[in-house]
Design a protein around this motif. Structure first.
Motif, PDB file in Angstrom:
ATOM      1  N   VAL A   6       0.832  -1.198   0.000  1.00  0.00           N
ATOM      2  CA  VAL A   6       0.000   0.000   0.000  1.00  0.00           C
ATOM      3  C   VAL A   6       0.869   1.250   0.000  1.00  0.00           C
ATOM      4  O   VAL A   6       0.628   2.209  -0.691  1.00  0.00           O
ATOM      5  N   THR A   7       1.884   1.196   0.794  1.00  0.00           N
ATOM      6  CA  THR A   7       2.737   2.371   0.877  1.00  0.00           C
ATOM      7  C   THR A   7       4.170   1.916   1.066  1.00  0.00           C
ATOM      8  O   THR A   7       4.446   1.026   1.857  1.00  0.00           O
ATOM      9  N   ASN A   8       5.060   2.514   0.346  1.00  0.00           N
ATOM     10  CA  ASN A   8       6.460   2.168   0.559  1.00  0.00           C
ATOM     11  C   ASN A   8       7.100   3.140   1.549  1.00  0.00           C
ATOM     12  O   ASN A   8       8.283   3.151   1.749  1.00  0.00           O
ATOM     13  N   ASP A   9       6.252   3.924   2.155  1.00  0.00           N
ATOM     14  CA  ASP A   9       6.757   4.893   3.114  1.00  0.00           C
ATOM     15  C   ASP A   9       6.825   4.216   4.479  1.00  0.00           C
ATOM     16  O   ASP A   9       5.817   3.876   5.084  1.00  0.00           O
ATOM     17  N   ARG A  10       8.026   4.036   4.949  1.00  0.00           N
ATOM     18  CA  ARG A  10       8.231   3.313   6.188  1.00  0.00           C
ATOM     19  C   ARG A  10       7.514   4.012   7.356  1.00  0.00           C
ATOM     20  O   ARG A  10       6.987   3.386   8.259  1.00  0.00           O
ATOM     21  N   ASP A  11       7.485   5.336   7.290  1.00  0.00           N
ATOM     22  CA  ASP A  11       6.855   6.084   8.377  1.00  0.00           C
ATOM     23  C   ASP A  11       5.363   5.783   8.474  1.00  0.00           C
ATOM     24  O   ASP A  11       4.794   5.720   9.563  1.00  0.00           O
ATOM     25  N   HIS A  12       4.733   5.592   7.315  1.00  0.00           N
ATOM     26  CA  HIS A  12       3.312   5.266   7.335  1.00  0.00           C
ATOM     27  C   HIS A  12       3.084   3.869   7.888  1.00  0.00           C
ATOM     28  O   HIS A  12       2.156   3.644   8.649  1.00  0.00           O
ATOM     29  N   ALA A  13       3.945   2.930   7.474  1.00  0.00           N
ATOM     30  CA  ALA A  13       3.819   1.572   7.987  1.00  0.00           C
ATOM     31  C   ALA A  13       3.969   1.589   9.502  1.00  0.00           C
ATOM     32  O   ALA A  13       3.206   0.948  10.232  1.00  0.00           O
ATOM     33  N   GLN A  14       4.931   2.368   9.981  1.00  0.00           N
ATOM     34  CA  GLN A  14       5.142   2.453  11.428  1.00  0.00           C
ATOM     35  C   GLN A  14       3.955   3.110  12.119  1.00  0.00           C
ATOM     36  O   GLN A  14       3.559   2.712  13.212  1.00  0.00           O
ATOM     37  N   ALA A  15       3.381   4.101  11.453  1.00  0.00           N
ATOM     38  CA  ALA A  15       2.243   4.798  12.058  1.00  0.00           C
ATOM     39  C   ALA A  15       1.056   3.847  12.205  1.00  0.00           C
ATOM     40  O   ALA A  15       0.366   3.867  13.230  1.00  0.00           O
ATOM     41  N   VAL A  16       0.840   3.000  11.184  1.00  0.00           N
ATOM     42  CA  VAL A  16      -0.269   2.045  11.281  1.00  0.00           C
ATOM     43  C   VAL A  16       0.029   1.019  12.370  1.00  0.00           C
ATOM     44  O   VAL A  16      -0.853   0.645  13.151  1.00  0.00           O
ATOM     45  N   SER A  17       1.279   0.566  12.423  1.00  0.00           N
ATOM     46  CA  SER A  17       1.660  -0.386  13.472  1.00  0.00           C
ATOM     47  C   SER A  17       1.419   0.211  14.848  1.00  0.00           C
ATOM     48  O   SER A  17       0.883  -0.436  15.746  1.00  0.00           O
ATOM     49  N   ALA A  18       1.802   1.471  14.998  1.00  0.00           N
ATOM     50  CA  ALA A  18       1.637   2.137  16.284  1.00  0.00           C
ATOM     51  C   ALA A  18       0.156   2.258  16.624  1.00  0.00           C
ATOM     52  O   ALA A  18      -0.256   2.064  17.766  1.00  0.00           O
ATOM     53  N   LEU A  19      -0.634   2.550  15.604  1.00  0.00           N
ATOM     54  CA  LEU A  19      -2.073   2.685  15.827  1.00  0.00           C
ATOM     55  C   LEU A  19      -2.671   1.349  16.266  1.00  0.00           C
ATOM     56  O   LEU A  19      -3.486   1.275  17.181  1.00  0.00           O
ATOM     57  N   LEU A  20      -2.229   0.278  15.575  1.00  0.00           N
ATOM     58  CA  LEU A  20      -2.724  -1.054  15.927  1.00  0.00           C
ATOM     59  C   LEU A  20      -2.350  -1.437  17.361  1.00  0.00           C
ATOM     60  O   LEU A  20      -3.043  -2.225  17.999  1.00  0.00           O
ATOM     61  N   ALA A  21      -1.253  -0.876  17.815  1.00  0.00           N
ATOM     62  CA  ALA A  21      -0.786  -1.214  19.156  1.00  0.00           C
ATOM     63  C   ALA A  21      -1.532  -0.457  20.245  1.00  0.00           C
ATOM     64  O   ALA A  21      -1.382  -0.757  21.421  1.00  0.00           O
ATOM     65  N   ALA A  22      -2.344   0.532  19.851  1.00  0.00           N
ATOM     66  CA  ALA A  22      -3.114   1.275  20.859  1.00  0.00           C
ATOM     67  C   ALA A  22      -4.044   0.301  21.571  1.00  0.00           C
ATOM     68  O   ALA A  22      -4.635  -0.563  20.935  1.00  0.00           O
ATOM     69  N   PRO A  23      -4.165   0.431  22.891  1.00  0.00           N
ATOM     70  CA  PRO A  23      -4.956  -0.536  23.664  1.00  0.00           C
ATOM     71  C   PRO A  23      -6.394  -0.667  23.165  1.00  0.00           C
ATOM     72  O   PRO A  23      -6.986  -1.735  23.262  1.00  0.00           O
ATOM     73  N   ASP A  24      -6.939   0.407  22.644  1.00  0.00           N
ATOM     74  CA  ASP A  24      -8.354   0.321  22.236  1.00  0.00           C
ATOM     75  C   ASP A  24      -8.513   0.199  20.719  1.00  0.00           C
ATOM     76  O   ASP A  24      -9.596   0.427  20.187  1.00  0.00           O
TER      77      ASP A  24
END
Lengths: 243, 223
Positions: free
Chosen positions: A116-134
């Protein structure tokens, strides 16, 4: 809410005003523009400077253009800034509370984020979002969608943050983009716009209205609309966990 | 720097200055509709109600600007005509969405045309990548200027506009000028420009921004 941006996103206003951004950056910046008055002012002013550059290039078009445009106009309907729409069908989706590492993104989202995106920062942002407790993931549903056309939403109410990832999307007609809408009290509130590339598209927004109870996607003219002008392509309830 | 830019620009939301600015940039307007000065904003409001006659008048004011941008970015004259047509139809379709708090009709039209042109160049570039073919721009057919041959005043103002803009552009640093030219006229992203100019990514963003602020100041002072 204000997740630290990989770069100062305000610095992108000039590049955005000159269209010197790619689709992911554009989607990001347009999401940012919705809630940054300073950047909206900057973009307007940078565009007035761009007008200066453009005036420098003005030249008379071939006479055939006038006839072609005026005859096309006679048969082209105008967009109307439409009134509110409601989500036609409301779906309940099971909640999955997730705190996952990036490696499980494939399983969770059904798409490889790298596609979807080759932008590592976006991949990290989605990962971080997924890691949110809720964090929850929901699937977007729409009428008559091809089987391989998928939309997934990752949403954290606590962070007011959302990621929308689309896969198997057909190419958009020229001048059209996908726009995300938040349904607040059954009224659509404009979200970011984005454009599929190679069948995939992604948008992130960290300004989800607190009262949003559903999201919807429509096709809109480039630049987005203040209210939907076309039928909803996909929609889903948001599952605000912990409420 | 930016705050100064904002302050200066915010003064131009003053109705008098705005009108003045519109008179300067809207020179085609005076040339075409010499008897009754109708602003592009007024015409667009009528266009938004489906008024095709108003659109024809607006076309005459905007077409050289829209076509010029498309021509400059896509280079190929036949493609430029196609893209300009799409952009002008966008103006018709989207008239109701124009927000006069966010700049002039001309700036809005340029935004639409430039975006269309850039999309075309990028689509063409990726197609060329795929097919491994060279896209050849035509050598640059000059269009006839019959329509404006009689428009001596308009032509003179146009000439002065060009001189003024070029003088301003010449005052930019090389890097500012190159970054802005590659972004605006070649349709490149700032990431691509960083590659072609061999400078760090953040530098390109900053040079585009600083360059535009400086251009804005220079063009504003000359007005």
């Amino acid at each position: 809410m204000n997740r630290p941006m990989p770069d100062d996103i305000h610095a992108l206003a000039a590049a955005y005003a000159l269209n010197a951004v790619d689709d992911v950056e554009r989607a990001d910046f347009e999401a940012h523009l919705q809630r940054c008055e300073a950047c909206r002012t900057d973009v307007a002013e940078f565009r007035s400077v761009a007008l200066g550059l453009a005036e420098d290039s003005a030249q008379s078009p071939p006479a055939s253009l006038r006839a072609a445009v005026l005859s096309k106009v006679a048969t082209t309907a105008q967009d109307h800034v439409a009134g509110p729409v409601v989500v036609a069908r409301r779906h309940r989706w099971s909640t999955a509370v997730l705190g996952v590492a990036a490696a499980t993104l494939v399983a969770v989202l059904g798409v490889r984020l790298a596609d979807v995106t080759n932008d590592r920062d976006h991949a990290q942002a989605v990962s971080a979002l997924l890691a949110a407790p809720d964090a929850t993931t929901v699937t977007l549903a729409g009428a008559n969608l091809p089987p391989d056309e998928r939309g997934r939403v990752v949403f954290s109410a606590a962070r007011a943050e959302i990621a929308v990832i689309l896969d198997g999307m057909p190419a958009m007609p020229d001048g059209q983009v996908i726009q995300l809408w938040y349904m607040v009290d059954h009224q659509p509130v404009p979200g970011p716009t984005f454009t599929p590339s190679g069948g995939r598209a992604m948008a992130m927004d960290d300004g989800v209205p607190a009262a949003a109870h559903a999201v919807a996607l429509t096709m809109e003219p480039t630049g987005g609309s203040v209210a939907p002008t076309t039928p909803i392509m996909m929609s889903s309830d948001l599952e605000p966990s912990g409420r | 720097m930016l705050s100064r830019f904002r302050r200066r620009c915010s003064t131009e939301t003053n109705p008098v200055r705005r009108r003045l600015r519109r008179t300067i940039v809207g020179h085609h307007l005076r040339a075409v509709a010499a008897t009754e000065p109708v602003s592009e904003e007024a015409l667009l409001r009528r266009v938004a109600t489906g008024d095709e006659q108003a659109f024809a008048a607006l076309y005459d004011l905007l077409a050289p600007l829209v076509y010029g941008v498309c021509r400059r970015v896509v280079r190929h004259s036949a493609v430029a005509e196609e893209v300009a047509q799409e952009a002008l139809i966008d103006v018709w379709r989207g008239a109701a969405r124009f927000d006069d708090q966010r700049g002039s009709v001309r700036a809005w039209a340029v935004t639409i045309a430039h975006r269309r042109a850039v999309d075309r160049v990028r689509a063409e570039a990726s197609r060329v990548d795929r097919e491994d073919r060279v896209w050849r721009a035509d050598p640059g057919r000059r269009t006839t200027t019959d329509d404006v041959a009689d428009d001596v005043v308009g032509a003179e103002i146009e000439r002065l506009t060009r001189i003024r803009t070029r003088r301003a552009v010449e005052q930019l640093t090389d890097l500012q000028r190159q970054a802005i030219e590659q972004a605006f006229f070649a349709g490149r992203t700032h990431t691509e420009i960083a590659g072609t100019l061999n400078v760090p990514l953040g530098t390109v963003k900053t040079r585009i921004r600083d360059g535009l602020i400086k251009l804005g100041d220079l063009l504003g002072e000359q007005r």
